[in-house]
Design a protein around this motif. Structure first.
Motif, PDB file in Angstrom:
ATOM      1  N   ASP A 189       0.851  -1.394   0.046  1.00 33.21           N
ATOM      2  CA  ASP A 189      -0.086   0.137   0.055  1.00 33.21           C
ATOM      3  C   ASP A 189       0.847   1.128   0.094  1.00 33.21           C
ATOM      4  O   ASP A 189       1.457   1.668   1.094  1.00 33.21           O
ATOM      5  CB  ASP A 189      -0.881  -0.019   1.183  1.00 33.21           C
ATOM      6  CG  ASP A 189      -1.960   1.178   0.999  1.00 33.21           C
ATOM      7  OD1 ASP A 189      -2.062   2.083   0.210  1.00 33.21           O
ATOM      8  OD2 ASP A 189      -2.765   1.280   2.200  1.00 33.21           O
ATOM      9  N   ASN A 192      -1.116   4.145   1.696  1.00 28.06           N
ATOM     10  CA  ASN A 192      -1.698   4.329   2.955  1.00 28.06           C
ATOM     11  C   ASN A 192      -3.354   4.304   2.863  1.00 28.06           C
ATOM     12  O   ASN A 192      -3.885   5.173   3.733  1.00 28.06           O
ATOM     13  CB  ASN A 192      -1.344   5.007   4.016  1.00 28.06           C
ATOM     14  CG  ASN A 192       0.229   4.856   4.421  1.00 28.06           C
ATOM     15  OD1 ASN A 192       0.806   3.815   3.745  1.00 28.06           O
ATOM     16  ND2 ASN A 192       0.799   5.196   5.503  1.00 28.06           N
ATOM     17  N   ALA A 195      -6.423   0.531   4.343  1.00 34.78           N
ATOM     18  CA  ALA A 195      -6.328   0.043   5.852  1.00 34.78           C
ATOM     19  C   ALA A 195      -8.002  -0.111   6.312  1.00 34.78           C
ATOM     20  O   ALA A 195      -8.478  -1.117   6.859  1.00 34.78           O
ATOM     21  CB  ALA A 195      -5.843   1.004   6.675  1.00 34.78           C
ATOM     22  N   VAL A 204      -2.701  -4.814   9.156  1.00 31.63           N
ATOM     23  CA  VAL A 204      -1.892  -3.657   8.793  1.00 31.63           C
ATOM     24  C   VAL A 204      -0.826  -3.396   9.643  1.00 31.63           C
ATOM     25  O   VAL A 204      -0.823  -3.390  10.727  1.00 31.63           O
ATOM     26  CB  VAL A 204      -2.987  -2.494   8.783  1.00 31.63           C
ATOM     27  CG1 VAL A 204      -2.402  -1.179   8.312  1.00 31.63           C
ATOM     28  CG2 VAL A 204      -4.278  -2.513   8.380  1.00 31.63           C
ATOM     29  N   SER A 206       2.215  -0.842   9.597  1.00 30.75           N
ATOM     30  CA  SER A 206       2.609   0.393   9.323  1.00 30.75           C
ATOM     31  C   SER A 206       4.232   0.587   9.641  1.00 30.75           C
ATOM     32  O   SER A 206       4.951  -0.366  10.189  1.00 30.75           O
ATOM     33  CB  SER A 206       1.914   1.422  10.305  1.00 30.75           C
ATOM     34  OG  SER A 206       2.438   1.448  11.509  1.00 30.75           O
ATOM     35  N   ARG A 208       5.622   2.123  11.801  1.00 34.50           N
ATOM     36  CA  ARG A 208       5.864   2.219  13.204  1.00 34.50           C
ATOM     37  C   ARG A 208       6.056   0.721  13.755  1.00 34.50           C
ATOM     38  O   ARG A 208       6.539   0.512  14.964  1.00 34.50           O
ATOM     39  CB  ARG A 208       4.729   2.940  13.960  1.00 34.50           C
ATOM     40  CG  ARG A 208       5.040   4.612  13.554  1.00 34.50           C
ATOM     41  CD  ARG A 208       3.961   5.205  14.369  1.00 34.50           C
ATOM     42  NE  ARG A 208       2.328   4.703  13.954  1.00 34.50           N
ATOM     43  CZ  ARG A 208       1.574   5.106  14.596  1.00 34.50           C
ATOM     44  NH1 ARG A 208       1.373   5.739  15.670  1.00 34.50           N
ATOM     45  NH2 ARG A 208       0.380   4.630  14.159  1.00 34.50           N
ATOM     46  N   THR A 209       5.108  -0.198  13.146  1.00 28.45           N
ATOM     47  CA  THR A 209       5.061  -1.585  13.754  1.00 28.45           C
ATOM     48  C   THR A 209       5.900  -2.559  12.916  1.00 28.45           C
ATOM     49  O   THR A 209       6.064  -3.594  13.349  1.00 28.45           O
ATOM     50  CB  THR A 209       3.583  -2.137  13.685  1.00 28.45           C
ATOM     51  OG1 THR A 209       3.250  -1.921  12.243  1.00 28.45           O
ATOM     52  CG2 THR A 209       2.901  -1.108  14.733  1.00 28.45           C
ATOM     53  N   GLN A 357       1.878  -0.852   4.881  1.00 30.62           N
ATOM     54  CA  GLN A 357       1.922   0.421   4.271  1.00 30.62           C
ATOM     55  C   GLN A 357       3.295   1.096   4.021  1.00 30.62           C
ATOM     56  O   GLN A 357       4.260   1.070   5.154  1.00 30.62           O
ATOM     57  CB  GLN A 357       1.248   1.457   5.454  1.00 30.62           C
ATOM     58  CG  GLN A 357      -0.367   0.956   5.603  1.00 30.62           C
ATOM     59  CD  GLN A 357      -0.940   1.733   6.747  1.00 30.62           C
ATOM     60  OE1 GLN A 357      -0.375   2.158   7.737  1.00 30.62           O
ATOM     61  NE2 GLN A 357      -2.448   1.980   6.502  1.00 30.62           N
ATOM     62  N   GLY A 360       5.607   6.941   4.532  1.00 30.33           N
ATOM     63  CA  GLY A 360       6.319   7.040   5.932  1.00 30.33           C
ATOM     64  C   GLY A 360       7.699   6.385   6.207  1.00 30.33           C
ATOM     65  O   GLY A 360       8.438   6.766   7.167  1.00 30.33           O
ATOM     66  N   ASN A 513      -6.652   7.830   1.579  1.00 30.69           N
ATOM     67  CA  ASN A 513      -5.398   8.209   2.357  1.00 30.69           C
ATOM     68  C   ASN A 513      -5.637   8.582   3.608  1.00 30.69           C
ATOM     69  O   ASN A 513      -6.809   9.383   3.764  1.00 30.69           O
ATOM     70  CB  ASN A 513      -4.524   9.155   1.536  1.00 30.69           C
ATOM     71  CG  ASN A 513      -3.303   9.764   2.150  1.00 30.69           C
ATOM     72  OD1 ASN A 513      -3.242  10.520   3.471  1.00 30.69           O
ATOM     73  ND2 ASN A 513      -2.387   8.799   2.266  1.00 30.69           N
ATOM     74  N   ASP A 514      -5.135   8.250   4.457  1.00 27.47           N
ATOM     75  CA  ASP A 514      -5.651   8.229   6.297  1.00 27.47           C
ATOM     76  C   ASP A 514      -5.619  10.108   6.424  1.00 27.47           C
ATOM     77  O   ASP A 514      -6.459  10.511   6.964  1.00 27.47           O
ATOM     78  CB  ASP A 514      -4.616   7.909   7.028  1.00 27.47           C
ATOM     79  CG  ASP A 514      -4.643   6.464   7.135  1.00 27.47           C
ATOM     80  OD1 ASP A 514      -5.404   5.629   6.559  1.00 27.47           O
ATOM     81  OD2 ASP A 514      -3.594   5.779   7.417  1.00 27.47           O
TER      82      ASP A 514
END
Length: 620
Positions: A189, A192, A195, A204, A206, A208-209, A357, A360, A513-514
């Motif tokens: 993705d 993003n 989701a 999902v 990201s 960060r994860t 995602q 980022g 998109n978020d």
């Protein structure tokens, strides 16, 4: 039956449209029956017709219409059509098959295809098919795809921005997961935006994860990360190729030991490991091996390559944007199995899909990360012998596999090409989504046997599509004028080339998109010095070093100091590098965490982290 304006007339007693006048291979010419100077049955380009040729019912699509004066004939109306296949009786039922086994004869009657035959042609009730929308000719007739052919022979969704590509992809993946629960779906993705489209059926991941340890990267991929997409230095790559196998061997020796200091040095030649063997190693061991070799050299020019390599590795290790590679990379030991299980949903737990995602991630590492994921998917398929079917869907595919060989990361293009060429043998299938098909590598595109063409106005893209389509190419003339959500499907994954409209999605499931979604929900204008200041702090904090200098690491300080002598011709340049590397961060959260951790607390927290699966550690 179907009328010429695309509506359905529910009587199946079709009136003759005309008669065959000539045949040229798969192209048939006919003269239409005229009443009052106009064809008796209204017909237009794109209509499906049938021809009774003995016991067979041939199916064709109207490609051209003209009057007699235009063709130099006597006054009247004339049409040409392409033969697509035939309807035949088998085991008491009627079936449609592509290709023609017998041809019409001069004078055979031609009729518009009836509603009943239309459902037979599109295999509405056949096993292994799934409805993704409605036919343009008859909105009451579902437009179906053949799931097995779609997957095994790969597919591509093409169209300009804003024509409904993402919604179409969502509908297709919905049907794939419904019809084939054993298939795992991995979606790259880029923006993003997916989701919310799949709800509880998708996991999902990201930036960060994401946990993708650096030791899973092969030499080409880790070099791309170290050099940020810039050309690598050959001498430094040779050093890496020598010391990485040794670092892997060293890790293998002390991974079971409780005290690393008791490990001896009798490892050599990498103990059978190659530079690309996916086993863990410690970054500090790698740096120590490079430093040790640098210390044996007397030629300062040669030592510079080692020192610069150390500086590059330490710089990316301390960059928080690369935390997904280095933070907790060795927590829990060899976690490759758990990482693969999480990435590719090997234990789906009701979520057979992974949405990766990419927005980022640092731009410098996106290509390398995509390359690693493609390679892991393909090689897992090889070594598992295709036990778990995997559909790898790549959004914005032209970014990662450009037709211009000088653009992008070559190993990423190579990894995608391997899936395209050989993936079906190992249960790894490919789905490509792009708005610029002309910029996509032609070799990869040629392996996609099913194409979903949405609106495209660029002449190069239309020419590329025309070269890729072999049957019913006349339908491509409609591509520039298609509406949002409309698509023309070609290839093995659909019963016949057809113009259709994708099934509409509920508003809550529309890909978006978020950030754009939040802006649409909250129209309040955000302004003021406090807001701008917070944005600036976030901006700066994202690129601050994670460690507060090298005060606590005397070995690192000594190593840096050894090369900083004023007698070196490169002394001034090295001083600048050192000052940049030793810059202390100003992030309060990191300082507070550093001050709060005692030796006992650190050990307790490390034990708690090790008890968790790797992908659950460090993610917010």
């Amino acid at each position: 039956m179907l009328s010429g304006d695309g509506t359905v007339r529910h009587d199946d007693a079709a009136s003759p449209l005309g008669a065959v006048t000539s045949i040229e291979g798969s192209k048939v010419h006919l003269e239409l029956i005229v009443q009052g100077g106009r064809p008796r049955v209204r017909v237009t380009v794109g209509n499906l017709v049938r021809i009774r040729a003995g016991e067979a019912i041939l199916v064709g699509i109207v490609t051209t219409l003209s009057s007699g004066s235009e063709r130099g004939h006597r006054p009247g109306a004339y049409a040409s059509l392409d033969l697509l296949g035939e309807i035949h009786a088998a085991h008491g039922a009627h079936r449609f098959s592509r290709g023609v086994s017998c041809y019409p004869a001069i004078g055979d009657d031609v009729e518009l295809l009836s509603a009943t035959d239309l459902r037979i042609v599109h295999q509405v009730s056949a096993t292994g098919t799934a409805a993704v929308g409605a036919l343009y000719q008859d909105p009451e007739t579902p437009a179906c795809i053949k799931i097995d052919d779609l997957l095994s022979k790969h597919f591509a969704v093409l169209g300009a921005t804003g024509v409904g590509k993402s919604s179409g992809v969502t509908v297709i993946l919905d049907e794939v997961m419904r019809a084939r629960p054993s298939v795992r779906v991995f979606l790259l993705d880029v923006h993003n935006e997916y989701a919310a489209s799949f709800g509880d059926r998708a996991s999902v991941i990201s930036p960060r994860t994401l946990k993708l340890p650096f030791w899973l990267f092969n030499l080409e991929e880790i070099a791309d990360v170290i050099y940020g997409g810039r050309p690598a230095v050959d001498e430094e790559i040779e050093i890496l190729a020598e010391v990485i196998p040794l670092a892997k061997s060293k890790y293998g020796q002390y991974k079971e030991a409780s005290d690393r200091q008791i490990v001896k040095r009798p490892f050599g030649k990498g103990a059978g490991y190659t530079v690309d063997t996916p086993v863990p190693y410690m970054l500090q061991d790698l740096l120590a091996l490079i430093d040790e070799r640098m210390g044996r050299l007397e030629n300062r020019v040669s030592r510079m390559h080692y020192h610069r390599l150390i500086s590059r590795i330490e710089a990316i290790r301390n960059d928080p944007r690369h935390g997904f590679m280095f933070d907790n990379a060795n927590v829990g030991g060899d976690m490759m199995g758990e990482i693969l299980a999480h990435l590719f949903r090997l234990d789906p737990d009701g979520r057979p899909m992974t949405i990766m995602q990419l927005a980022g991630l640092p731009m410098e590492v996106v290509d390398a990360v995509v390359c690693v994921l493609c390679r892991l998917a393909f090689e897992f398929g090889i070594w598992s012998e295709g036990a778990v079917p995997l559909l790898f869907v790549c959004e914005e595919a032209h970014r990662f596999a450009s037709a211009d060989r000088s653009v992008g990361f070559t190993p990423t293009r190579r990894a995608l090409a391997r899936i395209a060429r050989e993936g079906r043998k190992h249960g790894v299938h490919l789905g490509l989504v792009t708005q610029r098909p002309a910029e996509l590598d032609a070799t990869i595109m040629s392996q996609c046997s099913t194409l979903f063409a949405m609106r495209m106005t660029n002449a190069r893209d239309q020419a590329f599509l025309a070269a890729a389509v072999s049957d019913a190419a006349n339908l491509l003339t409609f591509v520039p004028s298609l509406g949002t959500g409309e698509v023309i499907a070609f290839g093995e994954g659909v019963p016949i080339p057809a113009r259709m409209t994708f099934r509409p999605l509920p508003s809550a499931r529309h890909p978006r998109n978020d950030a754009s979604g939040r802006a649409a929900e909250d129209d309040a204008t955000v302004a003021g010095a406090a807001f701008v200041g917070a944005v600036v702090e976030r901006w700066r904090g994202a690129t601050m070093n994670k460690v507060a200098g090298y005060d606590g690491d005397p070995a690192a300080a000594a190593r840096l100091g050894r090369e900083a002598g004023s007698d070196s011709p490169h002394g001034a340049a090295l001083e600048q590098v050192h000052r940049r590397l030793l810059r202390r961060p100003l992030e309060g959260g990191d300082q507070a965490q550093t001050g709060a951790q005692t030796g006992a607390q650190t050990g307790t927290q490390a034990g708690a982290q090790a008890a968790k699966p790797l992908w659950q550690q460090g993610g917010a």
